[in-house]
Design a protein around this motif. Structure first.
Motif, mmCIF file in Angstrom:
data_model
loop_
_atom_site.group_PDB
_atom_site.id
_atom_site.type_symbol
_atom_site.label_atom_id
_atom_site.label_comp_id
_atom_site.label_asym_id
_atom_site.label_seq_id
_atom_site.Cartn_x
_atom_site.Cartn_y
_atom_site.Cartn_z
ATOM 1 N N ASP A 226 0.858 -1.186 0.000
ATOM 2 C CA ASP A 226 0.000 0.000 0.000
ATOM 3 C C ASP A 226 0.898 1.240 0.000
ATOM 4 O O ASP A 226 1.345 1.693 1.045
ATOM 5 C CB ASP A 226 -0.912 -0.033 1.229
ATOM 6 C CG ASP A 226 -1.926 1.104 1.252
ATOM 7 O OD1 ASP A 226 -1.725 2.120 0.549
ATOM 8 O OD2 ASP A 226 -2.911 0.974 1.995
ATOM 9 N N ALA A 227 1.126 1.767 -1.176
ATOM 10 C CA ALA A 227 2.043 2.897 -1.322
ATOM 11 C C ALA A 227 1.544 4.142 -0.597
ATOM 12 O O ALA A 227 2.332 4.845 0.041
ATOM 13 C CB ALA A 227 2.276 3.199 -2.802
ATOM 14 N N GLU A 228 0.262 4.425 -0.675
ATOM 15 C CA GLU A 228 -0.264 5.632 -0.018
ATOM 16 C C GLU A 228 -0.084 5.577 1.494
ATOM 17 O O GLU A 228 0.352 6.546 2.121
ATOM 18 C CB GLU A 228 -1.738 5.849 -0.379
ATOM 19 C CG GLU A 228 -1.941 6.456 -1.744
ATOM 20 C CD GLU A 228 -1.156 7.756 -1.936
ATOM 21 O OE1 GLU A 228 -1.233 8.657 -1.070
ATOM 22 O OE2 GLU A 228 -0.458 7.859 -2.958
ATOM 23 N N TYR A 229 -0.428 4.445 2.100
ATOM 24 C CA TYR A 229 -0.259 4.280 3.544
ATOM 25 C C TYR A 229 1.220 4.403 3.912
ATOM 26 O O TYR A 229 1.577 5.101 4.865
ATOM 27 C CB TYR A 229 -0.798 2.907 3.981
ATOM 28 C CG TYR A 229 -0.411 2.536 5.390
ATOM 29 C CD1 TYR A 229 -1.087 3.068 6.481
ATOM 30 C CD2 TYR A 229 0.645 1.658 5.622
ATOM 31 C CE1 TYR A 229 -0.723 2.738 7.774
ATOM 32 C CE2 TYR A 229 1.014 1.318 6.917
ATOM 33 C CZ TYR A 229 0.336 1.861 7.995
ATOM 34 O OH TYR A 229 0.699 1.538 9.275
ATOM 35 N N THR A 230 2.073 3.740 3.148
ATOM 36 C CA THR A 230 3.510 3.767 3.431
ATOM 37 C C THR A 230 4.050 5.181 3.336
ATOM 38 O O THR A 230 4.795 5.633 4.212
ATOM 39 C CB THR A 230 4.256 2.821 2.473
ATOM 40 O OG1 THR A 230 3.725 1.494 2.637
ATOM 41 C CG2 THR A 230 5.751 2.823 2.739
ATOM 42 N N ARG A 231 3.680 5.896 2.281
ATOM 43 C CA ARG A 231 4.136 7.278 2.100
ATOM 44 C C ARG A 231 3.687 8.147 3.277
ATOM 45 O O ARG A 231 4.467 8.933 3.817
ATOM 46 C CB ARG A 231 3.603 7.846 0.786
ATOM 47 C CG ARG A 231 4.065 9.268 0.505
ATOM 48 C CD ARG A 231 3.548 9.779 -0.844
ATOM 49 N NE ARG A 231 4.099 9.003 -1.947
ATOM 50 C CZ ARG A 231 3.409 8.099 -2.660
ATOM 51 N NH1 ARG A 231 2.128 7.868 -2.403
ATOM 52 N NH2 ARG A 231 3.986 7.433 -3.633
ATOM 53 N N GLU A 232 2.434 7.985 3.698
ATOM 54 C CA GLU A 232 1.917 8.780 4.815
ATOM 55 C C GLU A 232 2.686 8.494 6.104
ATOM 56 O O GLU A 232 3.067 9.414 6.830
ATOM 57 C CB GLU A 232 0.430 8.492 5.023
ATOM 58 C CG GLU A 232 -0.169 9.293 6.174
ATOM 59 C CD GLU A 232 -1.627 8.946 6.431
ATOM 60 O OE1 GLU A 232 -2.088 9.249 7.559
ATOM 61 O OE2 GLU A 232 -2.303 8.395 5.555
ATOM 62 N N MET A 233 2.923 7.226 6.392
ATOM 63 C CA MET A 233 3.622 6.863 7.629
ATOM 64 C C MET A 233 5.079 7.329 7.598
ATOM 65 O O MET A 233 5.599 7.845 8.583
ATOM 66 C CB MET A 233 3.557 5.355 7.884
ATOM 67 C CG MET A 233 2.156 4.818 8.175
ATOM 68 S SD MET A 233 1.373 5.631 9.592
ATOM 69 C CE MET A 233 0.125 6.617 8.775
ATOM 70 N N LEU A 234 5.734 7.155 6.443
ATOM 71 C CA LEU A 234 7.122 7.620 6.316
ATOM 72 C C LEU A 234 7.199 9.136 6.470
ATOM 73 O O LEU A 234 8.113 9.656 7.126
ATOM 74 C CB LEU A 234 7.711 7.185 4.974
ATOM 75 C CG LEU A 234 7.999 5.690 4.815
ATOM 76 C CD1 LEU A 234 8.298 5.353 3.355
ATOM 77 C CD2 LEU A 234 9.144 5.255 5.720
ATOM 78 N N THR A 235 6.242 9.842 5.890
ATOM 79 C CA THR A 235 6.210 11.310 6.023
ATOM 80 C C THR A 235 6.039 11.705 7.474
ATOM 81 O O THR A 235 6.698 12.628 7.965
ATOM 82 C CB THR A 235 5.098 11.909 5.147
ATOM 83 O OG1 THR A 235 5.327 11.549 3.785
ATOM 84 C CG2 THR A 235 5.044 13.425 5.280
ATOM 85 N N ARG A 236 5.156 11.027 8.194
ATOM 86 C CA ARG A 236 4.952 11.332 9.626
ATOM 87 C C ARG A 236 6.253 11.148 10.407
ATOM 88 O O ARG A 236 6.582 11.965 11.276
ATOM 89 C CB ARG A 236 3.870 10.452 10.206
ATOM 90 C CG ARG A 236 2.479 10.829 9.772
ATOM 91 C CD ARG A 236 1.452 9.931 10.425
ATOM 92 N NE ARG A 236 0.111 10.250 9.965
ATOM 93 C CZ ARG A 236 -0.974 9.869 10.575
ATOM 94 N NH1 ARG A 236 -0.893 9.129 11.687
ATOM 95 N NH2 ARG A 236 -2.142 10.188 10.106
ATOM 96 N N VAL A 237 6.959 10.075 10.120
ATOM 97 C CA VAL A 237 8.211 9.822 10.854
ATOM 98 C C VAL A 237 9.238 10.893 10.519
ATOM 99 O O VAL A 237 9.862 11.479 11.412
ATOM 100 C CB VAL A 237 8.775 8.414 10.545
ATOM 101 C CG1 VAL A 237 10.198 8.266 11.067
ATOM 102 C CG2 VAL A 237 7.869 7.343 11.144
ATOM 103 N N VAL A 238 9.423 11.169 9.248
ATOM 104 C CA VAL A 238 10.477 12.088 8.866
ATOM 105 C C VAL A 238 10.153 13.537 9.242
ATOM 106 O O VAL A 238 11.042 14.318 9.555
ATOM 107 C CB VAL A 238 10.825 11.926 7.357
ATOM 108 C CG1 VAL A 238 9.897 12.698 6.469
ATOM 109 C CG2 VAL A 238 12.264 12.269 7.094
#
Length: 190
Positions: free
Chosen positions: A174-186
């Protein structure tokens, strides 16, 4: 009879071990199965690798190189030069990491399963732990060129978690979920 000079034999044995693990898992790995797969005498495998742990260590190290190389080849290590106008540095990093993971999952799933089977084998085989740690250290170092080391470690942990969830559930990446979670972390968002 003269000995045959075969400078690539060690590499062929490692490659054969990886194929055996893909086909039969770590439980199917033996000096005999690898020798047969590599089409070398049994003594060659024991000459180059005195134990299965030594062979697994070499296989894990080779396997680790794949994802680290994907990170090095991507824009993850290129920094923020050009592009991404309007997006934060964190969002651009999250986009690039998501792209790398998406490409990884778009490839042969057996290769990803192999990497994680070897990685997780370190839980029961202490000889593999330093090599598993090398991968984490290498990935953190690569990501630390774009963010601080603590955030880089968190990104690696999140990517590992996402990959394990996809592999264990058999779900699609799930690219959208992954992108959102990675953005939150970074970006440090909750």
């Amino acid at each position: 009879m003269a000995r045959r000079y075969d400078p690539d034999r060690r590499t062929r044995i490692i490659d054969a071990a990886l194929r055996v693990i893909v086909a039969d898992g770590i439980a199917g790995l033996s000096h005999r199965s690898v020798a047969a797969e590599a089409d070398v005498p049994l003594g060659s495998t024991t000459y180059h690798f005195g134990s299965l742990d030594e062979l697994l260590t070499a296989a894990l190290r080779r396997s680790n190189e794949n994802f680290a190389q994907a990170l090095r080849d991507s824009e993850v290590c290129a920094g923020d030069a050009d592009g991404g106008e309007g997006a934060s540095s964190g969002a651009r990093l999250a986009d690039e990491l998501t792209r790398v993971l998406g490409e990884w999952f778009a490839g042969e799933r057996g290769a990803i399963e192999l990497e994680y089977e070897l990685y997780l084998a370190a839980l029961r085989r202490p000889a593999l732990r330093p090599v598993a740690a090398e991968w984490t250290t290498s990935a953190v170092e690569l990501l630390s060129t774009r963010t601080d080391p603590a955030t880089a470690r968190a990104l690696v942990a999140l990517m590992d978690g996402v990959c394990l969830q996809v592999l264990l559930t058999g779900s699609a990446f799930d690219a959208e979920y992954t992108r959102e979670m990675l953005t939150r972390v970074v970006d440090g968002c909750a």
